[in-house]
Motif scaffolding. Structure first.
Motif, mmCIF file in Angstrom:
data_model
loop_
_atom_site.group_PDB
_atom_site.id
_atom_site.type_symbol
_atom_site.label_atom_id
_atom_site.label_comp_id
_atom_site.label_asym_id
_atom_site.label_seq_id
_atom_site.Cartn_x
_atom_site.Cartn_y
_atom_site.Cartn_z
ATOM 1 N N LYS A 6 -9.474 17.647 -41.086
ATOM 2 C CA LYS A 6 -10.596 17.356 -40.187
ATOM 3 C C LYS A 6 -10.322 18.029 -38.848
ATOM 4 O O LYS A 6 -9.247 17.855 -38.261
ATOM 5 C CB LYS A 6 -10.763 15.849 -39.976
ATOM 6 N N VAL A 44 -9.129 15.756 -33.138
ATOM 7 C CA VAL A 44 -9.644 14.524 -33.745
ATOM 8 C C VAL A 44 -8.779 13.331 -33.351
ATOM 9 O O VAL A 44 -9.294 12.237 -33.077
ATOM 10 C CB VAL A 44 -9.732 14.669 -35.275
ATOM 11 N N LEU A 88 -10.691 8.758 -42.574
ATOM 12 C CA LEU A 88 -11.629 9.865 -42.756
ATOM 13 C C LEU A 88 -11.450 10.393 -44.175
ATOM 14 O O LEU A 88 -10.384 10.899 -44.528
ATOM 15 C CB LEU A 88 -11.359 10.976 -41.722
ATOM 16 N N SER A 116 -20.136 11.473 -41.253
ATOM 17 C CA SER A 116 -20.174 12.641 -40.393
ATOM 18 C C SER A 116 -19.964 13.854 -41.307
ATOM 19 O O SER A 116 -19.964 13.721 -42.540
ATOM 20 C CB SER A 116 -19.102 12.570 -39.296
ATOM 21 N N VAL A 122 -16.567 7.946 -42.774
ATOM 22 C CA VAL A 122 -15.765 7.346 -41.710
ATOM 23 C C VAL A 122 -15.724 5.840 -41.962
ATOM 24 O O VAL A 122 -16.749 5.157 -41.883
ATOM 25 C CB VAL A 122 -16.357 7.643 -40.323
ATOM 26 N N PHE A 157 -16.679 14.484 -34.637
ATOM 27 C CA PHE A 157 -16.585 13.171 -35.268
ATOM 28 C C PHE A 157 -16.678 12.025 -34.257
ATOM 29 O O PHE A 157 -16.759 10.865 -34.668
ATOM 30 C CB PHE A 157 -15.263 13.042 -36.037
#
Length: 245
Positions: A76, A42, A69, A8, A21, A81
């Protein structure tokens, strides 16, 4: 297969950065651990993904799941995601072939009903994927036209997680999005509309002719913006966008 990975993109300002990922499954009490500096949005994606997978007709694995991640040092942020997390989890569980997601880039937020919702920052994300050498990107249908501005990547538009799973399983391929014609730019404003302002007009003309920097100063209403807006109309088409910034 208990380990799977896909891709991603995270955003750092207006620039995209590739995020790998990874999902590992092990025996033990069912639990999902998400690592790699995720923000609150996330972290909440685990619950969205679980509901979306079930409502898409698949089974969320009841095992001890670790989701990483990477790079772990990069924060993030956002809900983009979700789709990659769902694909990686289902690849690790064997629901879809792990090789089908290994080089695929997935962007999109998941609704609890399994719908794939649009996200912000798709253009810089797809640009980052292209620079990293990825050839295929799955994006929400709402963002497909924006993503298709990047010519070197095949954009696959998805409306639901079920469509993505059918594509990954080889049952029904997602259709590559074809970009529509770009809208025509409006004609540039004409310096002939300016009455008076002899010194300002000459400064704009000299800057356009010589490619010089231009600094406009004066009280509000003096005409600075009016003159600046008409500068691109004096430049050749190939230079107007770059030099008017």
């Amino acid at each position: 297969m208990t380990l799977a990975r896909t891709w991603s993109v995270g955003l750092a300002g207006v620039h995209g950065a590739m995020v790998e990922v990874e999902v590992d499954m092990a025996n033990g009490v069912p639990h999902v651990a998400l690592v790699g500096l995720p923000d609150a949005v996330v972290r909440q994606s685990v619950d969205r993904v679980r509901a979306a997978v079930v409502n898409a007709g698949a089974s969320f694995p009841q095992r001890r799941i670790t989701i990483g991640l990477s790079p772990a040092s990069m924060p993030k942020q956002g809900s983009g995601f979700d789709l990659a997390l769902a694909a990686a989890v289902l690849a690790a569980s064997g629901t879809v072939p792990p090789e089908s997601v290994d080089r695929l880039v997935l962007l999109g937020e998941l609704g609890l009903d399994g719908s794939v919702r649009g996200i912000r920052g798709v253009l810089p994300a797809v640009l980052a994927a292209a620079r990293a050498g990825h050839a295929h990107v799955v994006v929400p249908a709402a963002n497909a036209e924006e993503a298709a501005l990047v010519d070197s990547v095949e954009v696959l538009a998805a409306r639901t997680l079920g469509e993505v799973l059918a594509h990954l399983s080889g049952r029904e391929r997602l259709t590559a999005h074809v970009r529509g014609p770009l809208p025509e730019l409006p004609p540039p404003l004409d310096l002939g509309d300016v009455v008076g302002q002899a010194a300002g007009r000459r400064a704009v003309e000299v800057a356009a002719a010589g490619g010089h920097h231009l600094y406009l100063a004066g009280p509000p209403g003096a005409g600075k913006t009016m003159l600046a807006e008409r500068l691109p109309g004096l430049l050749p088409p190939s230079m107007s966008t770059r030099r008017s910034r």
